[in-house]
Design a protein around this motif. Structure first.
Motif, PDB file in Angstrom:
ATOM      1  N   ALA A 167      -4.003  -9.858  -2.686  1.00  9.32           N
ATOM      2  CA  ALA A 167      -3.477 -11.227  -2.741  1.00  9.32           C
ATOM      3  C   ALA A 167      -3.006 -11.580  -4.144  1.00  9.32           C
ATOM      4  CB  ALA A 167      -4.543 -12.217  -2.275  1.00  9.32           C
ATOM      5  N   LEU A 168      -3.707 -11.069  -5.153  1.00 12.57           N
ATOM      6  CA  LEU A 168      -3.256 -11.261  -6.535  1.00 12.57           C
ATOM      7  C   LEU A 168      -1.875 -10.645  -6.725  1.00 12.57           C
ATOM      8  CD1 LEU A 168      -3.602 -11.942  -9.548  1.00 12.57           C
ATOM      9  CD2 LEU A 168      -4.906  -9.806  -9.791  1.00 12.57           C
ATOM     10  N   ARG A 169      -1.704  -9.411  -6.246  1.00 12.18           N
ATOM     11  CA  ARG A 169      -0.402  -8.754  -6.342  1.00 12.18           C
ATOM     12  C   ARG A 169       0.663  -9.508  -5.555  1.00 12.18           C
ATOM     13  NH1 ARG A 169      -1.320  -2.639  -4.682  1.00 12.18           N
ATOM     14  NH2 ARG A 169       0.966  -2.761  -4.639  1.00 12.18           N
ATOM     15  N   GLY A 170       0.264 -10.050  -4.402  1.00 13.00           N
ATOM     16  CA  GLY A 170       1.215 -10.820  -3.602  1.00 13.00           C
ATOM     17  C   GLY A 170       1.677 -12.078  -4.312  1.00 13.00           C
ATOM     18  N   THR A 171       0.749 -12.763  -4.962  1.00 13.71           N
ATOM     19  CA  THR A 171       1.093 -13.967  -5.723  1.00 13.71           C
ATOM     20  C   THR A 171       1.993 -13.617  -6.906  1.00 13.71           C
ATOM     21  OG1 THR A 171      -1.071 -14.876  -5.109  1.00 13.71           O
ATOM     22  CG2 THR A 171       0.133 -15.987  -6.878  1.00 13.71           C
TER      23      THR A 171
END
Length: 332
Positions: A167-171
């Motif tokens: 999710a960090l990478r997605g953000t």
């Protein structure tokens, strides 16, 4: 001496593709590029791959019957996961008993009890919630592998992804596409995957937009008021980037976006988990965080076989086997 049967892993290695691709060609669960499909089919023929159900009996493994309990079979993720587990289990002469908890912790408890009463040799479980490891599992002398989701405290194996990091990478991906008001839509944080994905999103939002409050919407699984809640969320926060916690949530978001007449990706860029067939038919691009579901299913079966074969060796400890994710960038 009996020749060891050819597996999907053997095909993938020979063809130079992923196990996921081989699974899609065999099961016809997704469209695969014609050239790749033909390569896989040639390799299947070359190595004389046979479907598990046609294989003759082999040496009896350490376990011959496992139970699989999913949190909610309606989620697209679990359909492919269960198919993979059944395929790999069959390749190892293991029968599979399946039941679904429908995101109900009481039903999950009944399912666990029923599986133990059926004398299964092992259990693969995607837990409903983040509660403690169930007492009946602690008391039973049965190897357990947790998949996709896990309990808050346990001393067994978990196979899945690093949800927070994904999710960090997605953000970061959406921020890199120029989004400045990024939101997250997910289910309650009593679910392990959602707790972790929200944490990763919050960290990414804090790093890229310090001082701004995160934009998070938690929806119930019942879906009875999801449409209006999503509509209100979009109207209040007016995000220009949106991370959807599952492909099912993305489907619900698309319905609202269509109703509002928002333009994708000009007004709203969407990134969702899990590449679903229906995404291919949208007239606008939606990027995807893909999980190696087939590889996760393969590893879950391999792990439970390992635990069964070494069940009395040493003290059980918590083990996490995490696979990397990929982002399919359709906003190029």
């Amino acid at each position: 001496m009996n020749k060891k049967p050819v597996t999907m892993k053997d095909i993938a290695l020979k063809a130079g593709v992923s196990v996921t691709t081989v699974s899609h060609v065999i099961s016809k669960t997704r469209n695969v590029a014609q050239e790749t499909r033909e390569l896989v089919l040639r390799t299947l023929e070359e190595l004389d791959y046979q479907q598990p159900e046609s294989r003759q009996s082999q040496k009896k493994p350490a376990l011959d019957r496992i139970g699989v309990i999913t949190a909610d079979i309606q989620e697209d993720y679990y359909i492919l996961l269960v198919k993979t587990i059944e395929t790999i289990a069959s390749e190892n002469n293991i029968s599979v008993l399946f039941c679904d908890s429908a995101d109900d912790e009481e039903k999950e408890a009944r399912n666990i009890g029923m599986m133990l009463n059926k004398n299964v040799n092992g259990l693969i479980i995607a837990p409903v919630g983040l509660g403690p490891y169930p007492g009946p599992l602690r008391a039973a002398d049965v190897p357990v592998v947790l998949v996709n989701r896990q309990y808050a405290r346990h001393n067994t194996s978990f196979v899945g992804i690093n949800n927070a990091d994904s999710a960090l990478r997605g953000t970061e991906y959406l921020a890199g596409k120029g989004c400045r008001r990024i939101g997250f839509i997910g289910y309650p944080e009593t679910v392990y995957t959602m707790q972790q994905r929200v944490a990763g999103y919050r960290l990414g939002a804090m790093q890229h937009f310090p001082g701004e409050a995160p934009r998070v919407l938690h929806l119930r699984y019942s879906k009875e008021d999801s449409f209006h809640l999503i509509k209100e969320f979009l109207a209040e926060h007016r995000p220009d980037g949106l991370l959807c916690g599952t492909s099912d949530l993305c489907y619900q978001v698309i319905a609202v976006v269509e109703d509002l007449g928002l333009r994708i990706p000009e007004e709203l860029k969407i990134l969702t988990y899990d590449d679903n067939k229906w995404l291919d038919y949208l007239r606008y691009p939606v990027s995807v965080i893909t999980q190696p579901t087939v590889e996760i299913g393969c590893q879950a079966v391999e792990r439970i076989i390992h635990l069964a074969e070494n069940r009395h060796v040493g003290r059980r400890t918590k083990t996490e086997i995490l696979f990397d994710v990929q982002i399919i960038d359709r906003l190029k």
